[in-house]
Design an enzyme around this catalytic site. Structure first.
Site, short mmCIF file in Angstrom:
data_model
loop_
_atom_site.label_atom_id
_atom_site.label_comp_id
_atom_site.label_asym_id
_atom_site.label_seq_id
_atom_site.Cartn_x
_atom_site.Cartn_y
_atom_site.Cartn_z
N GLU A 91 0.83 -1.20 0.00
CA GLU A 91 0.00 0.00 0.00
C GLU A 91 0.87 1.26 0.00
OE1 GLU A 91 -3.05 0.06 -0.57
OE2 GLU A 91 -3.67 -2.01 -0.18
N ARG A 116 -18.09 -0.51 5.62
CA ARG A 116 -19.17 -1.15 4.88
C ARG A 116 -19.90 -2.17 5.77
NH1 ARG A 116 -19.56 -5.60 2.10
NH2 ARG A 116 -17.37 -6.15 2.22
N CYS A 121 -8.11 -1.94 8.23
CA CYS A 121 -6.76 -2.01 7.66
C CYS A 121 -6.21 -0.60 7.44
CB CYS A 121 -6.76 -2.77 6.34
SG CYS A 121 -6.94 -4.57 6.53
N HIS A 175 -1.31 -5.75 1.93
CA HIS A 175 -2.55 -6.50 1.80
C HIS A 175 -2.26 -7.84 1.11
CE1 HIS A 175 -5.78 -3.29 2.58
NE2 HIS A 175 -6.14 -4.37 3.26
#
Lengths: 216, 216, 216, 216
Positions: free
Chosen positions: C80, C90, C143, C167
């Site tokens: 990342e 979500r 995360c 990830h």
């Protein structure tokens, strides 16, 4: 005047509409060259869809049949190459039936190839700016069931008739209710694709010899 | 009368057109409520695009800016959440420059959030039957470069102006020349999406508190 | 001896395990060059994960921190680039919290860039035959929350420490319970990727200047 | 002792290796229950692959044949349901041939179904934590060509023999040289999948009646 038969399906799988019927109904009664189009709406049900198709074939005596169905998740107009003699339903049909690993016609051949010039149709669609591709699987649900039944019916008694199957994407209003990443195509593009595809089919008795294959 | 500024890009990456310019040009001169729309075409070039944007901001003094760019391969209208202070070009821009890991503004902040109500805009678009989603990366090419530069410019001297970025899919005629599986959206749907999105932005000073996130 | 801190998460989203913890725990106590690895398991909960991270930073005083998290649906090891100051969940976290559009640090900067040499790490991973790529969004869930908190903590008081986020895909046994088309990576490949990535990070104080960007 | 024949292919399409041969070669000479495994490497060439297969069938007289091929881009072990009587090559084979819309066997049936219990094999693979699915198209390249030729050969003279085709993903070292998003599976997982799949095939004379279909 010769007749072209278009078929679309009623909604299934929780969708409020089926883009295949929304598209073909717009062409009902229209002409392509010296052919008259007839559009028929079929049940999304094993067996019943074929019964309704056979009635439409008997009534309209078409020289060309293009069956159309919804393929939610596909991005382009998909001209199907082959129908297989297999029902294997992931979800129940609209009558509640869920056949698993059953033949469509008990002693029928394993598969039928389309008799439409699908390479020429794909080429004409792309030339017209419409995303299109050849597909080598129409699945194992009612779409493939209808496609197989159509080719079986043509094969055993309608020598002057050509037939095939077109899978189409969701409409934008359907994709808008699915997760991000779900592709769609507008109704006017799909209807234009039907017109372009039919014209190409009428103008090509034999298909073009251009590659449309996949390595797997 | 207040002004809305829409920007689109010239073509890049071998495409014959850029749907962002094709869409925004259709709204140039139109009104949404008591706002007048101005559409400007920008170069797909690092630095130059920002120079052109700054000239347009100075000329039109907009209260709302929506920059639009092509995101080939995406299926829906993507409202970008954040612009990052980074140029990292996978391909050269139209002037031949290919910056790698360079900041856009030497001492600028790492990122700017959009000041448009993107949740409300996504909700309105879906309600209108148009596929739409929030996106958390505008990439690292000229689109993100422009978006960052826009928010930086707004942040340092245009307190009454709100700004954001919309990524849009290929047009069908572009997807027709790409491999099967490439999604697209018709120009009329994109233009309708701009209208619906702008109306939602004008009607929501504050964004809706609804989830638009991703787990990764 | 200097310390490398690896963090992994507990399972979330209905999964029976989290590959990030399964992978990092295998390296706990091992050495890379003259560095000792410590692996810590964190709660998948906003706030709580950061509290646990801060305790681990205080205890181990690492010079390098690689936080690892599951990205179900990705195919490769994703380094990342940037953490953003935004929680937008979500789904609820493991403590039942579901923040929407909240900043992680009230007056914190909009984003932090990783301080790991991610281009060099991706190059080393690919050279070792392991699929890897730079990613420009770590999402808006726990995360990204942890990644932002890590970089914020480093930025305000740990000048000798470098940090970043990796990830990783599902394990095969996870993908086996998801729909066809869900990619995965074996645990031994992921662990090997951690070793190769850490070695590359230790050997590159400055990153390689090679493109890792995306056009959108 | 009865014989199981496994076939793999030589590399094609610019790849330095073919995971199908790398996997099946590891099982050459091994036993599953009271069966002996023989692994054979085939040319990636229309016609030649079938000639080599026929020689292997004559030599080893297997009771079970599992042909294996690379399906770059797929995420899981794909048990093919049907082989179609069609060559349509998107790229030339390793001998330079590129047939378009040619039948494999001039008067052969349109298709053959596999005679392996693929539902039972998929269920066993998933139970073992290995991603797997039924596939309804093996493409139109050398893989499908071999699969069709195998089933044709079995159908006309080897009544005690069962046959099928397994498509497998890229290895990680292949995916590492392809764009981000390309899935892979480790060699040890693929080899384990062959063992689990063969055991399931040996233990199920008749397939399980569970759904493995697709709506399109």
């Amino acid at each position: 005047m010769k007749t072209i038969l278009l078929t679309g399906f009623e909604p299934f799988g929780g969708e409020p509409l089926n883009p295949s019927w929304e598209a073909v109904r717009q062409l009902d009664g229209q002409r392509r060259g010296d052919h008259q189009i007839r559009a028929v709406r079929l049940s999304c049900a094993f067996g019943q869809a074929l019964t309704e198709l056979e009635a439409a074939l008997a009534q309209h005596q078409p020289v060309l049949v293009l069956a159309v169905g919804q393929a939610g998740g596909r991005s382009e107009l998909s001209l199907e190459r082959i129908a297989i003699n297999l029902d294997d339903a992931r979800i129940p049909d609209n009558a509640g039936a869920q056949p698993i690993d059953s033949p469509i016609v008990a002693d029928g051949p394993a598969a039928y190839f389309t008799t439409l010039p699908i390479k020429a149709m794909v080429a004409a669609l792309r030339e017209a700016g419409l995303p299109a591709a050849v597909s080598h699987s129409a699945g194992t649900y009612v779409c493939n069931h209808l496609f197989y039944g159509l080719m079986h019916e043509i094969g055993r008694g309608r020598p002057g008739c050509r037939g095939g199957f077109l899978h189409i994407p969701y409409l934008p209003e359907q994709a808008a209710r699915h997760p991000a990443g779900t592709p769609s195509m507008s109704l006017s593009q799909i209807v234009r694709g039907l017109e372009v595809g039919l014209d190409a089919a009428l103008h090509h008795e034999r298909d073009l010899r251009i590659s449309g294959g996949t390595t797997h």
